[in-house]
Design an enzyme around this catalytic site. Structure first.
Site, PDB file in Angstrom:
ATOM      1  N   CYS A  79       0.867  -1.183   0.000  1.00 34.03           N
ATOM      2  CA  CYS A  79       0.000   0.000   0.000  1.00 34.03           C
ATOM      3  C   CYS A  79       0.901   1.228   0.000  1.00 34.03           C
ATOM      4  O   CYS A  79       1.732   1.390   0.901  1.00 34.03           O
ATOM      5  CB  CYS A  79      -0.854  -0.022   1.269  1.00 34.03           C
ATOM      6  N   CYS A 193      -0.775   3.802  -6.289  1.00 31.07           N
ATOM      7  CA  CYS A 193      -1.685   3.203  -5.317  1.00 31.07           C
ATOM      8  C   CYS A 193      -1.874   1.783  -5.810  1.00 31.07           C
ATOM      9  O   CYS A 193      -2.139   1.580  -7.007  1.00 31.07           O
ATOM     10  CB  CYS A 193      -3.023   3.951  -5.308  1.00 31.07           C
TER      11      CYS A 193
HETATM   12  N1  DGL Z   1      -3.984   0.582  -1.727  1.00 28.94           N
HETATM   13  C1  DGL Z   1      -3.634   1.751  -1.037  1.00 28.94           C
HETATM   14  C2  DGL Z   1      -2.454   2.469  -1.673  1.00 28.94           C
HETATM   15  O1  DGL Z   1      -1.662   1.832  -2.324  1.00 28.94           O
HETATM   16  C3  DGL Z   1      -4.613   2.731  -0.499  1.00 28.94           C
HETATM   17  C4  DGL Z   1      -6.041   2.676  -0.729  1.00 28.94           C
HETATM   18  C5  DGL Z   1      -6.814   3.423   0.338  1.00 28.94           C
HETATM   19  O2  DGL Z   1      -7.111   2.766   1.331  1.00 28.94           O
HETATM   20  O3  DGL Z   1      -7.095   4.628   0.178  1.00 28.94           O
HETATM   21  O4  DGL Z   1      -2.265   3.645  -1.514  1.00 28.94           O
END
Ligand code: DGL
Length: 268
Positions: A79, A193
């Site tokens: 993430c 993301c």
């Molecule tokens: N998958 C996450 C990222 O790579 C974030 C998504 C979220 O919870 O806003 O930033």
């Protein structure tokens, strides 16, 4: 005396939701024999609209408890939002190796021909100093246009449940890049993301075939493979997904997770 690593010690991949599956897919390609646990903080989703303090507290607290429970050989924060905010803090408190997810600005800077790069992330990621530092180090002399697109996170989650992706959401994200000064020259877009590669087809169609999309998943998988090189792997139980809250659209999701080799779904 050092305790020998158990062959069934998993690699723990952590995200707020299902975005980290894009990283797991790359890990599976090069380490199919590695036991894995996929952990999603669905009770905290989305991270991208939270404050730095909230994100850091959740991520450090959960990863501490998960590490005690699952004794992973390595933790991957799959993430960007959590990594750009809490990676240093998590490394300070956990003893296992931690691999973070860094926006792929370096490869994008090597690819762009126009010198203008777009970066789509969450609102929290695009404002991070970490991203400023990557820009200064790897994209000096280029133009980096950032746009925080939290709507894409929920659209990606919905797509994984088998729901239709709203074209207006994709169009708004693309316009968010294109309509900034110099945005028409963007030829490379960093998907900063882990949820966004799940919408790769939709974003590619809206941006146009001439634009290249770049994400960090394959590079992260290579880094993990490097860190566990030479270790023994033995799967003693099916790989599982753990969620901090009941995921929406549970049944469709169970089938989707099975395709990623996650045969059991549990609550953390
Ligand atoms: N998958 C996450 C990222 O790579 C974030 C998504 C979220 O919870 O806003 O930033």
């Amino acid at each position: 005396m050092e305790i020998p690593l158990r062959g069934d010690a998993p690699i723990l991949l952590f995200d707020s939701g299902l975005g980290g599956l894009t990283v797991l897919a790359e890990v599976r390609k090069i380490l199919p024999q590695a036991p894995a646990i996929y952990a999603a903080d669905t009770a905290g989703l989305p991270y991208g609209t939270k404050t730095e303090a909230e994100i850091a507290a959740r991520v450090a607290g959960l990863l501490g408890r998960m590490s005690e429970r699952y004794a992973p050989r390595l933790v991957c924060i799959a993430c960007n939002t959590a990594s750009t905010i809490a990676l240093g803090m998590v490394r300070d408190v956990l003893e296992v190796p931690i691999v973070g997810t860094v926006p792929a600005i370096k490869p994008a800077a090597a690819m762009t021909r126009t010198g203008t790069i777009g970066l789509l992330g969450t609102a929290a990621t695009v404002r991070q100093r970490y991203v400023d530092d990557l820009e200064a180090e790897f994209a000096a002399g280029k133009r980096l246009i950032r746009y925080g697109a939290p709507e894409l996170v929920l659209a990606a989650e919905a797509k994984m449940r088998g729901e239709r992706v709203e074209p207006a959401i994709i169009a708004r994200a693309v316009a968010g890049l294109r309509e900034q000064p110099g945005g028409e020259a963007i030829d490379t877009v960093v998907l900063a993301c882990t949820h966004f590669p799940l919408l790769g087809e939709e974003l590619q169609a809206a941006l146009g075939e001439q634009v290249r999309l770049v994400d960090g998943a394959a590079g992260i998988a290579r880094r993990i493979a490097h860190l566990v090189d030479g270790q023994a792997f033995q799967r003693s139980a099916p790989d599982r997904a753990v969620f901090t809250a009941e995921p929406v659209g549970h049944d469709a999701l169970v089938a989707r997770l099975a395709r990623h080799g996650l045969e059991k779904v549990e609550r953390f």
